[in-house]
Structures are given as structure tokens and as C-alpha cells.
Design an enzyme around this catalytic site. Structure first.
Site, PDB file in Angstrom:
ATOM      1  N   HIS A  52     -10.555  -5.866  -2.026  1.00 56.96           N
ATOM      2  CA  HIS A  52     -11.612  -5.670  -1.019  1.00 56.96           C
ATOM      3  C   HIS A  52     -12.776  -4.992  -1.741  1.00 56.96           C
ATOM      4  O   HIS A  52     -12.705  -3.805  -2.073  1.00 56.96           O
ATOM      5  CB  HIS A  52     -11.099  -4.802   0.138  1.00 56.96           C
ATOM      6  N   ASN A  96       1.984  -5.242  -3.127  1.00 52.74           N
ATOM      7  CA  ASN A  96       0.575  -5.528  -2.833  1.00 52.74           C
ATOM      8  C   ASN A  96      -0.201  -4.238  -2.563  1.00 52.74           C
ATOM      9  O   ASN A  96       0.292  -3.368  -1.832  1.00 52.74           O
ATOM     10  CB  ASN A  96       0.539  -6.424  -1.574  1.00 52.74           C
ATOM     11  N   GLU A 105       0.794  -1.242   0.000  1.00 56.74           N
ATOM     12  CA  GLU A 105       0.000   0.000   0.000  1.00 56.74           C
ATOM     13  C   GLU A 105       0.822   1.286   0.000  1.00 56.74           C
ATOM     14  O   GLU A 105       0.603   2.173   0.821  1.00 56.74           O
ATOM     15  CB  GLU A 105      -0.961  -0.011   1.209  1.00 56.74           C
ATOM     16  N   GLU A 165      -6.321 -10.504  -1.051  1.00 58.50           N
ATOM     17  CA  GLU A 165      -7.117 -10.239   0.162  1.00 58.50           C
ATOM     18  C   GLU A 165      -8.598 -10.166  -0.178  1.00 58.50           C
ATOM     19  O   GLU A 165      -9.331  -9.329   0.352  1.00 58.50           O
ATOM     20  CB  GLU A 165      -6.674  -8.923   0.833  1.00 58.50           C
TER      21      GLU A 165
HETATM   22  O1  G2I Z   1      -7.523  -3.461   6.571  1.00 57.36           O
HETATM   23  C1  G2I Z   1      -7.738  -4.628   5.859  1.00 57.36           C
HETATM   24  C2  G2I Z   1      -6.462  -5.140   5.220  1.00 57.36           C
HETATM   25  C3  G2I Z   1      -5.972  -4.156   4.147  1.00 57.36           C
HETATM   26  N1  G2I Z   1      -4.757  -4.628   3.523  1.00 57.36           N
HETATM   27  C4  G2I Z   1      -3.664  -4.986   4.399  1.00 57.36           C
HETATM   28  C5  G2I Z   1      -4.127  -5.933   5.494  1.00 57.36           C
HETATM   29  O2  G2I Z   1      -3.078  -6.219   6.390  1.00 57.36           O
HETATM   30  C6  G2I Z   1      -5.322  -5.373   6.231  1.00 57.36           C
HETATM   31  O3  G2I Z   1      -5.673  -6.340   7.250  1.00 57.36           O
HETATM   32  C7  G2I Z   1      -6.197  -5.816   8.434  1.00 57.36           C
HETATM   33  C8  G2I Z   1      -6.552  -6.990   9.346  1.00 57.36           C
HETATM   34  O4  G2I Z   1      -7.560  -7.747   8.727  1.00 57.36           O
HETATM   35  C9  G2I Z   1      -7.051  -6.457  10.679  1.00 57.36           C
HETATM   36  O5  G2I Z   1      -7.207  -7.550  11.597  1.00 57.36           O
HETATM   37  O6  G2I Z   1      -5.232  -4.998   9.035  1.00 57.36           O
HETATM   38  C10 G2I Z   1      -5.754  -4.388  10.210  1.00 57.36           C
HETATM   39  C11 G2I Z   1      -4.766  -3.379  10.737  1.00 57.36           C
HETATM   40  O7  G2I Z   1      -4.677  -2.292   9.923  1.00 57.36           O
HETATM   41  C12 G2I Z   1      -6.072  -5.450  11.251  1.00 57.36           C
HETATM   42  O8  G2I Z   1      -6.673  -4.851  12.378  1.00 57.36           O
HETATM   43  C13 G2I Z   1      -5.960  -4.934  13.543  1.00 57.36           C
HETATM   44  C14 G2I Z   1      -6.596  -3.974  14.540  1.00 57.36           C
HETATM   45  O9  G2I Z   1      -6.500  -2.660  14.018  1.00 57.36           O
HETATM   46  C15 G2I Z   1      -5.868  -4.046  15.848  1.00 57.36           C
HETATM   47  O10 G2I Z   1      -6.529  -3.227  16.773  1.00 57.36           O
HETATM   48  C16 G2I Z   1      -5.791  -5.477  16.322  1.00 57.36           C
HETATM   49  O11 G2I Z   1      -5.001  -5.571  17.494  1.00 57.36           O
HETATM   50  O12 G2I Z   1      -5.971  -6.246  14.068  1.00 57.36           O
HETATM   51  C17 G2I Z   1      -5.197  -6.380  15.237  1.00 57.36           C
HETATM   52  C18 G2I Z   1      -5.131  -7.846  15.628  1.00 57.36           C
HETATM   53  O13 G2I Z   1      -6.420  -8.340  15.864  1.00 57.36           O
END
Ligand code: G2I
Length: 378
Positions: A244, A208, A167, A272
Site C-alpha cells: 500500500h 502477508n 500482519e 495488495e
Molecule cells: O486496510 C486495507 C487492507 C490492509 N491489509 C489487509 C486487508 O484485508 C485490508 O483490507 C481492508 C478492506 O479493503 C476494507 O474493505 O480491510 C478493511 C477492514 O480492516 C476493510 O474495511 C471493512 C470496513 O472496516 C467495514 O466497516 C466493512 O463492513 O470493510 C467491510 C466490508 O465492506
């Protein structure tokens, strides 16, 4: 520094994928077929493997103890990626102190099931540990290079594809003004790819991003970057399209966009995928994405961003293939049908395809050449 060209690196990887699928992989993905005949597979991973592709899911280690979660993962998918466990904040919470516990757990799980592993992500502006955010100039560059080296060398030989950089572009095609960009200038992306190549010469190295679901200003900018990297020998092997999406997504140039990147000599992967919505409109978008991937020979595989709606990062949009009780949704059938209908075999665009263009390409030789017509491989 690794002396291989990006094309050589990808060719080596293709052979490794073939080896993996011809051993534990087929059994683990539950492919069911009659010797000598092509037959529809009944799981996502097995259906994808029929054309030499993977079908993966983003996974969190803390859910593996939940039986529905683990059994759905093990039955349906032949690839996984860590949803969060391999990110910078998880793997290097303090400078120079690495923690691989969550990532290692996922790699062990994948290996026990004959699954491939995608690595996500070595460098990203988000989910950086606090200590990174305060670094400037050369201190940030050295920290980034040390992080890439530490993580990619720890997992060397165990990761099929790495999201090296995640990103880094804005919608208008300009560079995202993250701390990475501001402190290091334009060269940081290629520096990251060179460091990843040095640490793991055999992994497929990907850039990515999201919002690249067609030909637009953002995908144009990434296209120009990849074109430039390839012309100068910067080791990039692949572009990941996060995808997404929502049920009303306009995918009119989705396949054409994948193809133009593939024509640069890189693999393309859907990394994703999730689609907000429900019912036939959601299923329709899932089907379109799947058909686009399997129509592009260099589209190696698809990863959905989670298994069940229950644990999705956008749970209220119910974007995944299994509902909160792990029931298959309409979208699941659309994906399975599209995978089973695949007519092109993934093999890279360099003529060194792992398969021979037929669905039997990934079947063990012993299976192809022997056994009664009624033999079942499960
Ligand atoms: O935002 C969706 C995805 C966009 N592309 C990159 C990916 O890495 C991203 O994944 C998401 C995860 O699915 C989430 O699970 O990335 C987020 C972070 O930007 C993840 O969220 C985080 C929460 O913000 C935290 O508070 C939490 O501690 O997940 C962490 C683990 O559960």
C-alpha cells in the site's frame, strides 16, 4: 499431516498453474498473439501470463452485478482475491457455524473465467468476529485451528495461495501484541501454517504484511521468521508484500528485498498493491513495483487492492488502475508496458520451473506447434 516438504508443495502448485493457463486461462485473459512470434499482450492478465505470472484484483461479490466492474475484472485480470468475503468475521460469524456464500460466489466467478484465486486471510487480528475476541488461552488456540481447518478444507483444491497469517509484526520488528500473540505466545504463527497445510496440502501458504517495501526492521524480522520456518520444516511457501504505497514511495531496496526472501526458497507475491496519487508520479511507482516483481523469478504475480478508485478502501487517494468510470489511468499503461517487457519467467527457484524460460512457456502445445502465422488466439 501432509508428508510433502514445502518445496515439493510449491512444485506441485507450479504444475497446476501451468495446466490452468493452458486451458481456459489464455482465452479468458484475452491474450492476442501470432503463432511463432512474441507480441505484446493487451490486457494485464495476458501480459502477466506471458512470463508465467498472474495479475489479480481484490473483489467484492456485491459489485459483480455492476457491468463495468464485472467486464473490467473479466477482461483485465487472471486472478482474484476476496477483499473481505473470506475473512474470519465473514466465514465464521458464530463459533463453528461457517458461511461461505460470498467466498463461494467469488470462486465460482473465477472458475468461470479461468482465473486463479488467492485466499485472504485465515488468521488476522482485525475483522475477527466478536466471539473470538473474548477467547483466552487454549480456547483461542482451538478456535483458530478449527477456523483454519474449516475454511481451508472447504476451499481445498480451489485456492492457489492462502494468506495464512496477516500482519503479525510491528514496524520495529517485534510481534504485534494482538489477542493472538498475547493469548497463544510466539508459537501461534507456525501452528497456523501447520493447520493450513493439513487442510489444503496443495495451496501455496503465505505470510502477508504491509510496510515491507524494502529492507527495514519489519521485513528483517519476517525474514528471520521465514528462515527459521524453512530450517525447521514449518510449511511456509510464500511471503506476500501488500505494498500500500504513495507516489513518493522510496523503493530503492524493494527488488532486493523480494530477492532475499526468494533466496530463502519461498515464492514472493505482491498482494495488495495500490498507490495513492495520480498521473506520472503514480504511474512511475506502479511501474517500479511491476519491474521489480518481473525481475525476480520467484515473484509469481501481483494483486491490486481493488479494480476501480470508486470502491477503493482509500478512494480519496485514487490509488487504483481504473478511475471511477473504469477508464484506464496512466498507471495502467505503465503496468502493462512493464509486464510486456518482462524477461524472466516465473518458475520457482527449485529448478522445476513450469516454463522453459521463454514467453511461449505457457502457450498450449497445439498453439505453439501449429497454425498459420496469422492465427489469432483471443
Ligand atoms: O486496510 C486495507 C487492507 C490492509 N491489509 C489487509 C486487508 O484485508 C485490508 O483490507 C481492508 C478492506 O479493503 C476494507 O474493505 O480491510 C478493511 C477492514 O480492516 C476493510 O474495511 C471493512 C470496513 O472496516 C467495514 O466497516 C466493512 O463492513 O470493510 C467491510 C466490508 O465492506
Amino acid at each position: 499431516m501432509n508428508s510433502s516438504s514445502p518445496a515439493q508443495r510449491t512444485r506441485r502448485r507450479a504444475r497446476a498453474v501451468l495446466a490452468a493457463f493452458t486451458t481456459a486461462g489464455l482465452a479468458a485473459t484475452g491474450v492476442v498473439a501470432l503463432a511463432g512470434t512474441a507480441q505484446a499482450a493487451d490486457t494485464l492478465g495476458a501480459a502477466a501470463a506471458e512470463s508465467g505470472r498472474y495479475y489479480g484484483a481484490a473483489v467484492a461479490p456485491n459489485f459483480l452485478g455492476e457491468s463495468g466492474y464485472a467486464s473490467t475484472l473479466n477482461r483485465e485480470f487472471n486472478s482474484l482475491v476476496a477483499e473481505n468475503a473470506m475473512k474470519w468475521d465473514a466465514t465464521e460469524p458464530n463459533q463453528g457455524q461457517f458461511n461461505f456464500s460470498g467466498g463461494d460466489q467469488l470462486v465460482r466467478h473465477a472458475q468461470s473465467q479461468g482465473m486463479e484465486v488467492r485466499g485472504h486471510t485465515l488468521v488476522w487480528h482485525a475483522q475477527q468476529p466478536g466471539w473470538v475476541q473474548g477467547l483466552t488461552g487454549n480456547n483461542l488456540r482451538q478456535a483458530m485451528l478449527n477456523h483454519i481447518s474449516g475454511v481451508a478444507s472447504h476451499y481445498a483444491g480451489q485456492i492457489d495461495s492462502w494468506d495464512v497469517v496477516n500482519e503479525a509484526f510491528e514496524w520495529d520488528g517485534s510481534r504485534r501484541q494482538s489477542n493472538l500473540q498475547q493469548q497463544m505466545g510466539d508459537g501461534w504463527i507456525e501452528d497456523a501454517f501447520r493447520a493450513a497445510d493439513a487442510a489444503d496440502p496443495n495451496a501455496t501458504l503465505c505470510y502477508n504484511d504491509y510496510g515491507t517495501d524494502g529492507i527495514n526492521a519489519k521485513s528483517d524480522a519476517i525474514y528471520r521468521m521465514v528462515q527459521d520456518f524453512r530450517s525447521r520444516g514449518v510449511p511456509i511457501d510464500c511471503v506476500g508484500f501488500q505494498s500500500h504505497l504513495d507516489s513518493n514511495a522510496n523503493l530503492s531496496s524493494y527488488q532486493q528485498n523480494l530477492q532475499r526472501f526468494a533466496d530463502l526458497g519461498v515464492d514472493v507475491q505482491i498482494t495488495e498493491l495500490d498507490v495513492g496519487g495520480s498521473g506520472s508520479s503514480q504511474a512511475n511507482v506502479y511501474g517500479q513495483v511491476t519491474r521489480a516483481c518481473v525481475a525476480v523469478s520467484r515473484c509469481n504475480g501481483i494483486t491490486v487492492w481493488g479494480i476501480t478508485d470508486k470502491y477503493s478502501w482509500r478512494a480519496s487517494s485514487t490509488p487504483l488502475l481504473f478511475d471511477s468510470n473504469y477508464n484506464k489511468k496512466q498507471a495502467y499503461q505503465a503496468v502493462l508496458d512493464a509486464l510486456n517487457a518482462a524477461t524472466t519467467t516465473h518458475g520457482g527457484g527449485d529448478g522445476d520451473a513450469p516454463g522453459n524460460g521463454s514467453a511461449a512457456a505457457y502457450h498450449p502445445a497445439a498453439w505453439r506447434e501449429s497454425g498459420p502465422a496469422t492465427e489469432q488466439i483471443t
